[in-house]
Design a protein around this motif. Sequence first.
Motif, short mmCIF file in Angstrom:
data_model
loop_
_atom_site.label_atom_id
_atom_site.label_comp_id
_atom_site.label_asym_id
_atom_site.label_seq_id
_atom_site.Cartn_x
_atom_site.Cartn_y
_atom_site.Cartn_z
N ARG A 185 -7.24 3.49 6.95
CA ARG A 185 -5.82 3.07 7.11
C ARG A 185 -4.90 3.98 7.43
O ARG A 185 -3.73 3.55 7.95
CB ARG A 185 -5.64 2.20 5.72
CG ARG A 185 -6.48 1.31 5.33
CD ARG A 185 -5.78 0.37 4.12
NE ARG A 185 -6.87 -0.52 3.69
CZ ARG A 185 -6.68 -1.38 2.71
NH1 ARG A 185 -5.44 -1.30 2.26
NH2 ARG A 185 -7.54 -2.13 2.31
N MET A 186 -4.89 5.11 7.28
CA MET A 186 -3.84 6.20 7.51
C MET A 186 -4.35 6.68 9.00
O MET A 186 -3.53 7.70 9.55
CB MET A 186 -3.77 7.58 6.80
CG MET A 186 -3.53 7.20 5.12
SD MET A 186 -3.71 8.59 4.12
CE MET A 186 -2.30 9.44 4.58
N LYS A 187 -5.07 5.98 9.83
CA LYS A 187 -5.42 6.12 11.05
C LYS A 187 -6.00 7.71 11.37
O LYS A 187 -6.11 7.90 12.62
CB LYS A 187 -4.22 5.98 12.08
CG LYS A 187 -3.20 4.91 11.75
CD LYS A 187 -4.21 3.65 12.05
CE LYS A 187 -3.27 2.33 12.16
NZ LYS A 187 -4.22 0.93 12.09
N ASP A 188 -6.84 8.11 10.38
CA ASP A 188 -7.38 9.46 10.45
C ASP A 188 -8.96 8.90 10.63
O ASP A 188 -9.65 9.32 9.68
CB ASP A 188 -7.22 10.21 9.55
CG ASP A 188 -7.60 11.64 9.73
OD1 ASP A 188 -8.53 11.88 10.65
OD2 ASP A 188 -7.04 12.80 9.12
N VAL A 189 -9.36 8.53 11.81
CA VAL A 189 -10.82 8.10 11.56
C VAL A 189 -11.94 9.13 11.34
O VAL A 189 -12.90 9.08 10.88
CB VAL A 189 -11.09 7.22 13.21
CG1 VAL A 189 -12.62 6.91 13.07
CG2 VAL A 189 -10.12 5.97 13.26
N THR A 190 -11.57 10.39 11.87
CA THR A 190 -12.31 11.66 11.65
C THR A 190 -12.71 11.82 10.30
O THR A 190 -13.62 12.04 9.83
CB THR A 190 -11.88 12.86 12.41
OG1 THR A 190 -11.37 12.26 13.81
CG2 THR A 190 -12.82 14.17 12.29
N GLU A 191 -11.64 11.87 9.36
CA GLU A 191 -11.82 12.11 8.12
C GLU A 191 -12.46 10.86 7.63
O GLU A 191 -13.19 10.94 6.31
CB GLU A 191 -10.23 12.54 7.35
CG GLU A 191 -9.77 13.77 7.78
CD GLU A 191 -10.58 14.87 7.19
OE1 GLU A 191 -11.00 14.84 5.99
OE2 GLU A 191 -10.72 15.93 7.83
N PRO A 244 0.81 -1.08 0.15
CA PRO A 244 0.09 0.04 -0.02
C PRO A 244 0.87 1.23 -0.05
O PRO A 244 1.74 1.31 0.83
CB PRO A 244 -0.65 0.02 1.43
CG PRO A 244 0.26 -0.65 2.20
CD PRO A 244 0.91 -1.75 1.36
N GLN A 245 0.37 2.32 -0.81
CA GLN A 245 0.98 3.57 -0.78
C GLN A 245 -0.06 4.64 -0.90
O GLN A 245 -0.53 5.05 -1.75
CB GLN A 245 1.61 3.86 -2.17
CG GLN A 245 3.08 2.91 -2.35
CD GLN A 245 3.80 3.18 -3.60
OE1 GLN A 245 4.09 2.22 -4.41
NE2 GLN A 245 4.17 4.25 -3.96
N LEU A 246 -0.38 4.65 0.63
CA LEU A 246 -1.44 5.44 0.87
C LEU A 246 -1.84 6.96 0.45
O LEU A 246 -2.82 7.50 0.28
CB LEU A 246 -1.88 5.28 2.59
CG LEU A 246 -1.95 3.84 2.98
CD1 LEU A 246 -2.22 3.91 4.62
CD2 LEU A 246 -3.04 2.98 2.21
N GLU A 247 -0.66 7.73 0.61
CA GLU A 247 -0.57 8.85 0.12
C GLU A 247 -1.07 9.14 -1.40
O GLU A 247 -1.91 10.09 -1.65
CB GLU A 247 0.81 9.62 0.40
CG GLU A 247 0.78 11.08 0.06
CD GLU A 247 -0.26 11.99 1.07
OE1 GLU A 247 -0.78 12.88 0.40
OE2 GLU A 247 -0.49 11.56 2.22
N GLN A 248 -0.39 8.33 -2.02
CA GLN A 248 -0.65 8.26 -3.59
C GLN A 248 -2.12 7.87 -3.87
O GLN A 248 -2.84 8.35 -4.64
CB GLN A 248 0.27 7.54 -4.23
CG GLN A 248 1.69 8.15 -4.46
CD GLN A 248 2.56 7.30 -3.36
OE1 GLN A 248 1.95 7.02 -2.39
NE2 GLN A 248 3.84 7.68 -3.36
N ALA A 249 -2.59 6.83 -2.98
CA ALA A 249 -3.99 6.58 -3.17
C ALA A 249 -4.81 7.33 -2.87
O ALA A 249 -5.84 7.82 -3.62
CB ALA A 249 -4.16 5.12 -2.32
#
Length: 251
Positions: free
Chosen positions: A217-223, A182-187
């Motif tokens: 997955r980036m642990k930002d549940v609020t967003e 996974p490359q989450l920023e690019q996703a």
Amino acid sequence: MRHILMATVALSLAGSALAQSTAPVYQNNQSEAQRKAGGNQANAELFFMIEQLQGEVRRLQGELEEQRYQLNRLSKQSKERYIDLDQRLLDVSKELHAAPKPSDGSVGSKGVTTPATVESRQYRQPSEEERQAYQRIQALIQEDKNYDAAIDGLYAFISEYPEGDLTVNAYYWLGEVYLVKPQLEQAKQAFTIVATRFSDHRKAADAVYKLGLTYDRMKDVTEAKKRMRAVVSDYPGTQAATLAERYLNSN
């Protein structure tokens, strides 16, 4: 008379002995010469074979070095292209978020300003060549699981066929592949472009939902929850809305 006869016999025996003693020497010398000649020929042939093998090794080493150079060059070009296109994706995403809000518009739950009345635009329909190129990329993703090649192909497709119906799909699948790597920023960048720039496209609901999963997955549940609520309110009745509701109920 007797002395003459004895002398004759003696000479005869001596001649026979001399003949016997000289014949093997000649034959031995000849055999030795043949052996030496044969050995020299074998050595020459062996030397020639070694020279051939050494030449073949040198040729293969040269080809290997050339292939290594080509691979390094292609790898460098690919990395430069990834960096360039990733930056372009990021720039587009920033421009969309920084766009001024129109006075006759409203802010939707997606956090993006939308016109009061949204009209679905007519996306350019793909040519047969474009469809085939897209199908080849799909085969890389679905069948081969060759995600690096698929990313390269998606970037090339977006550059080659901009602003088309399948181009939006390509942005979406770019996000999917990056999510798997996974490359989450690019996703996040890829899904954001679909969700904001192409919010009226059929892939928009899925893109907003996957954007929520990416934030999760980036642990930002609020967003993540914000995106899920956007799917439910802005794309009701879709499968993505059903999945978003399930997420919200479990978090």
